[in-house]
Motif scaffolding. Structure first.
Motif, PDB file in Angstrom:
ATOM      1  N   VAL A 284      15.507 -16.235  39.804  1.00  0.00           N
ATOM      2  CA  VAL A 284      14.791 -15.461  41.344  1.00  0.00           C
ATOM      3  C   VAL A 284      15.667 -14.940  42.093  1.00  0.00           C
ATOM      4  O   VAL A 284      17.131 -15.080  41.997  1.00  0.00           O
ATOM      5  N   ASN A 285      15.108 -13.532  42.707  1.00  0.00           N
ATOM      6  CA  ASN A 285      16.187 -12.606  43.067  1.00  0.00           C
ATOM      7  C   ASN A 285      16.378 -12.780  44.759  1.00  0.00           C
ATOM      8  O   ASN A 285      15.360 -12.403  45.480  1.00  0.00           O
ATOM      9  N   ASN A 286      17.525 -13.483  45.220  1.00  0.00           N
ATOM     10  CA  ASN A 286      17.406 -13.281  46.629  1.00  0.00           C
ATOM     11  C   ASN A 286      18.791 -12.426  46.881  1.00  0.00           C
ATOM     12  O   ASN A 286      19.445 -12.689  47.973  1.00  0.00           O
ATOM     13  N   GLY A 287      18.872 -11.276  46.466  1.00  0.00           N
ATOM     14  CA  GLY A 287      19.931 -10.131  46.946  1.00  0.00           C
ATOM     15  C   GLY A 287      19.162  -9.446  48.025  1.00  0.00           C
ATOM     16  O   GLY A 287      18.169  -9.304  48.266  1.00  0.00           O
ATOM     17  N   ILE A 288      20.196  -9.173  48.864  1.00  0.00           N
ATOM     18  CA  ILE A 288      20.012  -8.399  50.141  1.00  0.00           C
ATOM     19  C   ILE A 288      20.794  -7.098  50.106  1.00  0.00           C
ATOM     20  O   ILE A 288      22.200  -7.144  50.140  1.00  0.00           O
ATOM     21  N   SER A 289      20.512  -6.027  49.774  1.00  0.00           N
ATOM     22  CA  SER A 289      21.214  -4.898  49.988  1.00  0.00           C
ATOM     23  C   SER A 289      22.003  -4.617  50.913  1.00  0.00           C
ATOM     24  O   SER A 289      21.596  -4.651  52.297  1.00  0.00           O
ATOM     25  N   GLY A 290      23.368  -4.431  50.925  1.00  0.00           N
ATOM     26  CA  GLY A 290      24.196  -4.271  52.290  1.00  0.00           C
ATOM     27  C   GLY A 290      24.895  -5.757  52.596  1.00  0.00           C
ATOM     28  O   GLY A 290      25.657  -5.947  53.307  1.00  0.00           O
ATOM     29  N   ASN A 291      24.402  -6.851  51.753  1.00  0.00           N
ATOM     30  CA  ASN A 291      24.779  -8.056  52.269  1.00  0.00           C
ATOM     31  C   ASN A 291      26.341  -8.313  52.081  1.00  0.00           C
ATOM     32  O   ASN A 291      26.751  -7.631  50.960  1.00  0.00           O
ATOM     33  N   ARG A 292      26.965  -9.011  52.633  1.00  0.00           N
ATOM     34  CA  ARG A 292      28.426  -9.406  52.722  1.00  0.00           C
ATOM     35  C   ARG A 292      28.653 -10.835  52.566  1.00  0.00           C
ATOM     36  O   ARG A 292      27.734 -11.745  53.163  1.00  0.00           O
ATOM     37  N   LEU A 293      29.488 -11.272  51.845  1.00  0.00           N
ATOM     38  CA  LEU A 293      29.893 -12.513  51.500  1.00  0.00           C
ATOM     39  C   LEU A 293      30.598 -13.248  52.946  1.00  0.00           C
ATOM     40  O   LEU A 293      30.280 -14.303  53.068  1.00  0.00           O
ATOM     41  N   THR A 294      31.279 -12.615  53.446  1.00  0.00           N
ATOM     42  CA  THR A 294      32.223 -13.130  54.716  1.00  0.00           C
ATOM     43  C   THR A 294      31.628 -12.982  56.013  1.00  0.00           C
ATOM     44  O   THR A 294      32.355 -13.579  56.752  1.00  0.00           O
ATOM     45  N   ALA A 295      30.723 -11.857  56.276  1.00  0.00           N
ATOM     46  CA  ALA A 295      30.561 -11.628  57.552  1.00  0.00           C
ATOM     47  C   ALA A 295      28.963 -11.195  57.569  1.00  0.00           C
ATOM     48  O   ALA A 295      28.331 -10.859  56.650  1.00  0.00           O
ATOM     49  N   GLU A 296      28.384 -11.505  58.882  1.00  0.00           N
ATOM     50  CA  GLU A 296      27.006 -11.016  59.229  1.00  0.00           C
ATOM     51  C   GLU A 296      27.108  -9.659  59.357  1.00  0.00           C
ATOM     52  O   GLU A 296      27.745  -8.965  60.563  1.00  0.00           O
ATOM     53  N   GLU A 297      26.220  -9.084  58.914  1.00  0.00           N
ATOM     54  CA  GLU A 297      26.042  -7.458  59.135  1.00  0.00           C
ATOM     55  C   GLU A 297      24.747  -6.859  58.631  1.00  0.00           C
ATOM     56  O   GLU A 297      23.847  -6.865  59.738  1.00  0.00           O
ATOM     57  N   ILE A 298      24.400  -6.766  57.457  1.00  0.00           N
ATOM     58  CA  ILE A 298      23.081  -6.693  56.973  1.00  0.00           C
ATOM     59  C   ILE A 298      22.684  -7.870  56.204  1.00  0.00           C
ATOM     60  O   ILE A 298      22.785  -8.425  55.308  1.00  0.00           O
ATOM     61  N   GLY A 299      21.752  -8.842  57.132  1.00  0.00           N
ATOM     62  CA  GLY A 299      21.503 -10.219  56.830  1.00  0.00           C
ATOM     63  C   GLY A 299      22.581 -11.014  56.986  1.00  0.00           C
ATOM     64  O   GLY A 299      23.617 -10.867  57.504  1.00  0.00           O
ATOM     65  N   GLU A 300      22.307 -12.529  57.238  1.00  0.00           N
ATOM     66  CA  GLU A 300      23.205 -13.339  57.294  1.00  0.00           C
ATOM     67  C   GLU A 300      24.317 -13.265  56.258  1.00  0.00           C
ATOM     68  O   GLU A 300      23.966 -12.826  55.167  1.00  0.00           O
ATOM     69  N   SER A 301      25.484 -13.824  56.494  1.00  0.00           N
ATOM     70  CA  SER A 301      26.465 -13.573  55.444  1.00  0.00           C
ATOM     71  C   SER A 301      26.237 -14.714  54.229  1.00  0.00           C
ATOM     72  O   SER A 301      25.251 -15.470  54.269  1.00  0.00           O
ATOM     73  N   GLY A 302      26.619 -14.226  53.047  1.00  0.00           N
ATOM     74  CA  GLY A 302      26.293 -15.081  51.824  1.00  0.00           C
ATOM     75  C   GLY A 302      26.733 -16.517  52.154  1.00  0.00           C
ATOM     76  O   GLY A 302      25.934 -17.357  51.641  1.00  0.00           O
ATOM     77  N   LEU A 303      27.835 -16.761  52.877  1.00  0.00           N
ATOM     78  CA  LEU A 303      28.308 -18.108  52.937  1.00  0.00           C
ATOM     79  C   LEU A 303      27.229 -18.891  54.122  1.00  0.00           C
ATOM     80  O   LEU A 303      26.927 -20.119  53.977  1.00  0.00           O
ATOM     81  N   ALA A 304      26.707 -17.908  54.913  1.00  0.00           N
ATOM     82  CA  ALA A 304      25.873 -18.517  55.801  1.00  0.00           C
ATOM     83  C   ALA A 304      24.390 -19.115  55.372  1.00  0.00           C
ATOM     84  O   ALA A 304      23.796 -20.091  55.561  1.00  0.00           O
ATOM     85  N   ARG A 305      24.113 -17.947  54.331  1.00  0.00           N
ATOM     86  CA  ARG A 305      22.628 -18.127  54.106  1.00  0.00           C
ATOM     87  C   ARG A 305      22.375 -19.034  52.540  1.00  0.00           C
ATOM     88  O   ARG A 305      21.361 -19.081  52.027  1.00  0.00           O
ATOM     89  N   ALA A 306      23.695 -19.313  51.890  1.00  0.00           N
ATOM     90  CA  ALA A 306      23.676 -19.907  50.699  1.00  0.00           C
ATOM     91  C   ALA A 306      22.895 -21.190  50.809  1.00  0.00           C
ATOM     92  O   ALA A 306      22.072 -21.535  49.467  1.00  0.00           O
ATOM     93  N   ASP A 307      22.842 -21.951  51.857  1.00  0.00           N
ATOM     94  CA  ASP A 307      22.042 -23.300  51.538  1.00  0.00           C
ATOM     95  C   ASP A 307      20.459 -22.860  51.706  1.00  0.00           C
ATOM     96  O   ASP A 307      19.970 -23.622  50.769  1.00  0.00           O
TER      97      ASP A 307
END
Length: 381
Positions: A212-235
């Motif tokens: 299943v696809n939980n990609g977000i265009s513009g999403n960053r791993l380390t910081a919130e900018e377009i969507g919550e960061s990958g670190l924050a939304r992983a759970d």
């Protein structure tokens, strides 16, 4: 007798309408029906709908909700239409910041099915929690038209609203992977309304389980900018998704170049390595396998004001670490698969969607082909 359980059959990453940078604008809805096309990665004997008011500032009223299989365009297969209930009621109110899961719906579905979700929103919603680059069309029209077979004269909007996923009732041994990442998963650059994202191409290779696809265009791993960061939304978006056994990660480009638009410095190699290691550790602690992509090339990006050349040494350092590390269960080397051999910081011309940074349909298929291990087995297709 085979036992069944609820697992994720479809997911879509959502962002806040109040963010400074978005690739598309959200909208407010009132006395309107939105009919959304949800392409299922996996099927089951029944479905349930996951709605959200995650970034709303006011209560969200769902007047009526219905699901059905898609015929074509905005039309549904009439005899598959089912009303969606919430604790037995045909309407619901979702508090600001909250999510809502429907009652089970007796509607068998197959992998690859287009499910149509129709929501009637009778009260002003305020700016909507939404998916801003899903590569699919939503039909919007006035009044409660949820029971209509087809929405004639509806406005077509390239976004999704108030939906995070569909669960399906599937055999308990069904493995599910979650793709957590950016546009190279969500599919920006591929042909809209054709389901040619990298995750669609990967699902076509699988004979057991799905992604299943939980990609977000513009999403960053380390910081919130377009969507919550990958670190924050992983759970919420990966580790606790029903049925998840594996997590696929694709991050890095936006950490290196997108922050410049907001006056932020690029992530360092140490920033990215620390974040990737954190995600791997957390995934393993949750009993999951985790797989990571190398960071693809982007030096030919046409969008102005981005640090394209000066961040290439960081990209190279992180990719070198990814190829050598043992913190992941596997690495899929997207970079080497889609880079131009003559100019390895650039995309191959045949894989470039036209902006020098996003993959077209052929590039998305090439990306999918790099995944060699999933669900504890080698992929041969």
């Amino acid at each position: 007798m085979q036992h069944h359980t609820w697992v994720a059959g479809f997911r879509t990453g959502v962002i806040s309408p109040y963010e400074q940078i978005k690739l598309a604008e959200s909208r407010e809805l009132a006395d309107e029906t939105v009919r959304q096309i949800l392409h299922l990665a996996g099927g089951g004997d029944a479905v349930r709908v996951r709605l959200t008011n995650r970034y709303g500032t006011a209560p969200l009223t769902i007047g009526t909700a219905r699901v059905a299989l898609r015929e074509t365009g905005s039309a549904i297969v009439a005899d598959t239409a089912r009303q969606v209930l919430f604790d037995g009621a045909g309407s619901a109110v979702i508090a600001p910041g909250a999510d809502l899961v429907s009652d089970p719906i007796d509607l068998p579905v197959d992998a690859g099915t287009d499910l149509m979700l129709s929501l009637y929103l009778p009260e002003p919603t305020g700016p909507a929690t939404f998916s801003h680059q899903p590569g699919e069309i939503t039909s919007v029209t006035t009044g409660d038209r949820t029971a209509d077979t087809e929405l004639t004269a509806a406005q077509e909007v390239p976004a999704r609203f108030f939906i995070t996923g569909i669960d399906v009732l599937a055999p308990t041994d069904t493995p599910v992977a979650v793709a957590l990442g950016d546009s190279w998963f969500e599919g920006f650059g591929t042909t809209p309304s054709t389901n040619r994202r990298s995750i669609d191409a990967l699902n076509a290779r699988l004979d057991h389980g799905w992604v299943v696809n939980n990609g977000i265009s513009g999403n960053r791993l380390t910081a919130e900018e377009i969507g919550e960061s990958g670190l924050a939304r992983a759970d919420s978006d990966a580790f606790t998704v029903p049925g998840v056994t594996d997590v696929l990660l694709n991050f890095g480009i936006n950490d290196l170049i997108l922050g410049a638009q907001a006056g932020q410095p690029p992530a360092t190699a140490e920033d990215l390595i620390t974040a990737f290691t954190d995600l791997a550790t957390r995934a393993h602690a949750a009993g999951l396998r985790v797989h990571a992509a190398t960071i693809g090339p982007y030096a030919g990006c046409v969008y102005p004001g981005m640090p394209l050349l000066e961040t290439q040494p960081t990209r190279a350092a992180v990719n070198e670490w990814l190829r050598a590390t043992d913190v992941f269960d596997s690495i899929f080397d997207v970079d080497r698969a889609v880079a131009d051999p003559a100019r390895p910081d650039h995309l191959r011309a045949e894989f470039d969607s036209g902006d020098g940074m996003h993959l077209n349909d052929a590039g998305a298929a090439a990306m999918a082909a790099t995944v060699g291990t999933l669900f504890g087995r080698a992929l041969t297709r």
